[in-house]
Design an enzyme around this catalytic site. Structure first.
Site, PDB file in Angstrom:
ATOM      1  N   HIS A 243      17.227 -11.041 -18.765  1.00 17.68           N
ATOM      2  CA  HIS A 243      16.748  -9.657 -18.680  1.00 17.68           C
ATOM      3  C   HIS A 243      15.349  -9.532 -18.029  1.00 17.68           C
ATOM      4  O   HIS A 243      15.186  -8.882 -17.004  1.00 17.68           O
ATOM      5  CB  HIS A 243      16.633  -9.047 -20.083  1.00 17.68           C
ATOM      6  CG  HIS A 243      17.850  -9.180 -20.931  1.00 17.68           C
ATOM      7  ND1 HIS A 243      18.944  -8.359 -20.802  1.00 17.68           N
ATOM      8  CD2 HIS A 243      18.146 -10.015 -21.970  1.00 17.68           C
ATOM      9  CE1 HIS A 243      19.850  -8.669 -21.719  1.00 17.68           C
ATOM     10  NE2 HIS A 243      19.391  -9.674 -22.441  1.00 17.68           N
TER      11      HIS A 243
HETATM   12  C1  BDR Z   1      15.541  -7.299 -24.240  1.00 16.68           C
HETATM   13  O1  BDR Z   1      15.448  -7.547 -25.643  1.00 16.68           O
HETATM   14  C2  BDR Z   1      14.977  -8.838 -25.889  1.00 16.68           C
HETATM   15  O2  BDR Z   1      15.851  -9.499 -26.712  1.00 16.68           O
HETATM   16  C3  BDR Z   1      14.805  -9.523 -24.549  1.00 16.68           C
HETATM   17  O3  BDR Z   1      13.609 -10.277 -24.516  1.00 16.68           O
HETATM   18  C4  BDR Z   1      14.752  -8.385 -23.555  1.00 16.68           C
HETATM   19  O4  BDR Z   1      13.446  -7.929 -23.341  1.00 16.68           O
HETATM   20  C5  BDR Z   1      17.002  -7.234 -23.851  1.00 16.68           C
HETATM   21  O5  BDR Z   1      17.664  -6.236 -24.558  1.00 16.68           O
END
Ligand code: BDR
Ligand code: CA
Length: 313
Positions: A243
């Protein structure tokens, strides 16, 4: 391309860690002013020390790391150890950091840095809950004209949520903060799950990180091996979604991504759909666009960039 003056606001987290490394590996495009940390994936004590661990891994003890909010604006903190493990960086085995944590509070750092900057010159990249950025804007609204852009990871547009059926984690944890930032009128770019669920660390890509044959490559290999297991078993994906590095890649080469100017809104009252991000993709309501929301990326190009940059560290 113009160099971005960046404040990276994060909650490491394996994918945050890779985003930090990508930023550190890209000095031509990114002038990293400081890293601010927030409670999110794991509590603040861990996110601030994890950020320092990653800077040390990259040999960058000079980077300033600040601790910020230990809980969301109005709601109880929700963490995500079920994805990231107890430490937030499970799968790596990095030592306790020895570089100092800055004494100044992260919110103060954001405010001061913006106040001292020229108009339209600071890029803020929230890749965790937006609590710190919202607090800075509420405390000193005069920083808003100093901000060139907010480029965040968060939300889900045509995709389902990953924390509730409606909401993505970063927005779900502090929806009020996200709304403050969005409604501030800043130039707002969002990388939702629609993009990041196409940025998958397949076994071949994981191997390419490991093949870097460097401490950074080994740590990324180990962390992402661990991180992959969740999405592969829960969603049947071919790998875990990377992400947060999408935000940094956008600053380096925005052509990797596709998106649209839309009117965006965030649900902050219904418990059922709390934190849902609603983009009026077809302009049904005929309102002024207030965000650039990405919905696709060239994943091959993204991973090429990432692997090449991590190889520089
Ligand atoms: C986001 O939530 C966290 O778990 C990850 O670091 C990312 O920023 C994804 O939904
Ligand atoms: Ca994150």
């Amino acid at each position: 391309m113009q160099k971005s003056n960046v404040i990276l606001d994060c909650d490491p987290g394996q994918d945050d860690a890779v985003a930090i490394l990508l930023a550190l590996a890209s000095p031509e495009e990114i002038n990293l002013l400081g890293i601010t940390t927030v409670a999110g994936n794991v509590p603040l004590e861990l996110t601030q020390s994890n950020a320092r661990r990653i800077c040390e891994l990259a040999g960058r003890r000079d980077v300033r790391v600040f601790a910020g909010a230990s809980r969301p604006l109005m709601r109880d903190l929700v963490t995500a150890e079920w994805i990231h493990g107890k430490t937030g960086l499970d799968g790596s085995d990095l030592p306790e950091p020895t570089m100092p944590l800055q004494e100044e509070h992260a919110v103060n750092f954001i405010v001061q840095t913006c106040l001292e900057a020229e108009d339209n010159s600071i890029t803020i990249c929230p890749i965790g809950p937006m609590t710190n950025v919202a607090l800075a804007m509420m405390q000193a609204p005069q920083i808003i004209p100093k901000i060139k852009q907010v480029v965040c990871m968060g939300g889900a547009i045509k995709e389902f949520g990953n924390t509730t059926p409606a909401a993505e984690f970063n927005i779900y944890v502090d929806p009020q903060a996200a709304k403050v930032v969005l409604n501030s009128g800043v130039d707002f770019v969002m990388m939702p799950l629609d993009v990041t669920h196409k940025a998958l660390v397949t076994p071949e890509r994981l191997q390419r990180f490991k093949d870097l044959n460097s401490p950074v490559g080994d740590v990324c290999g180990g962390m992402l091996d661990y991180f992959n297991r969740f999405d592969m078993s829960r969603y049947g994906f071919d790998g875990g979604p990377l992400h947060d590095p999408c935000v940094i890649a956008y600053l380096i080469d925005s052509d990797i991504f596709k998106g649209r100017e839309v009117h965006l809104d965030i649900e902050t009252s219904s418990e059922l759909t709390m934190g849902q991000t609603l983009a009026d993709w077809w302009n049904i309501m005929e309102r002024e666009p207030n965000a650039f929301v990405c919905d696709d990326l060239d994943h091959e190009r993204f991973f090429q960039l990432l692997t090449e940059r991590l190889g520089r560290l």
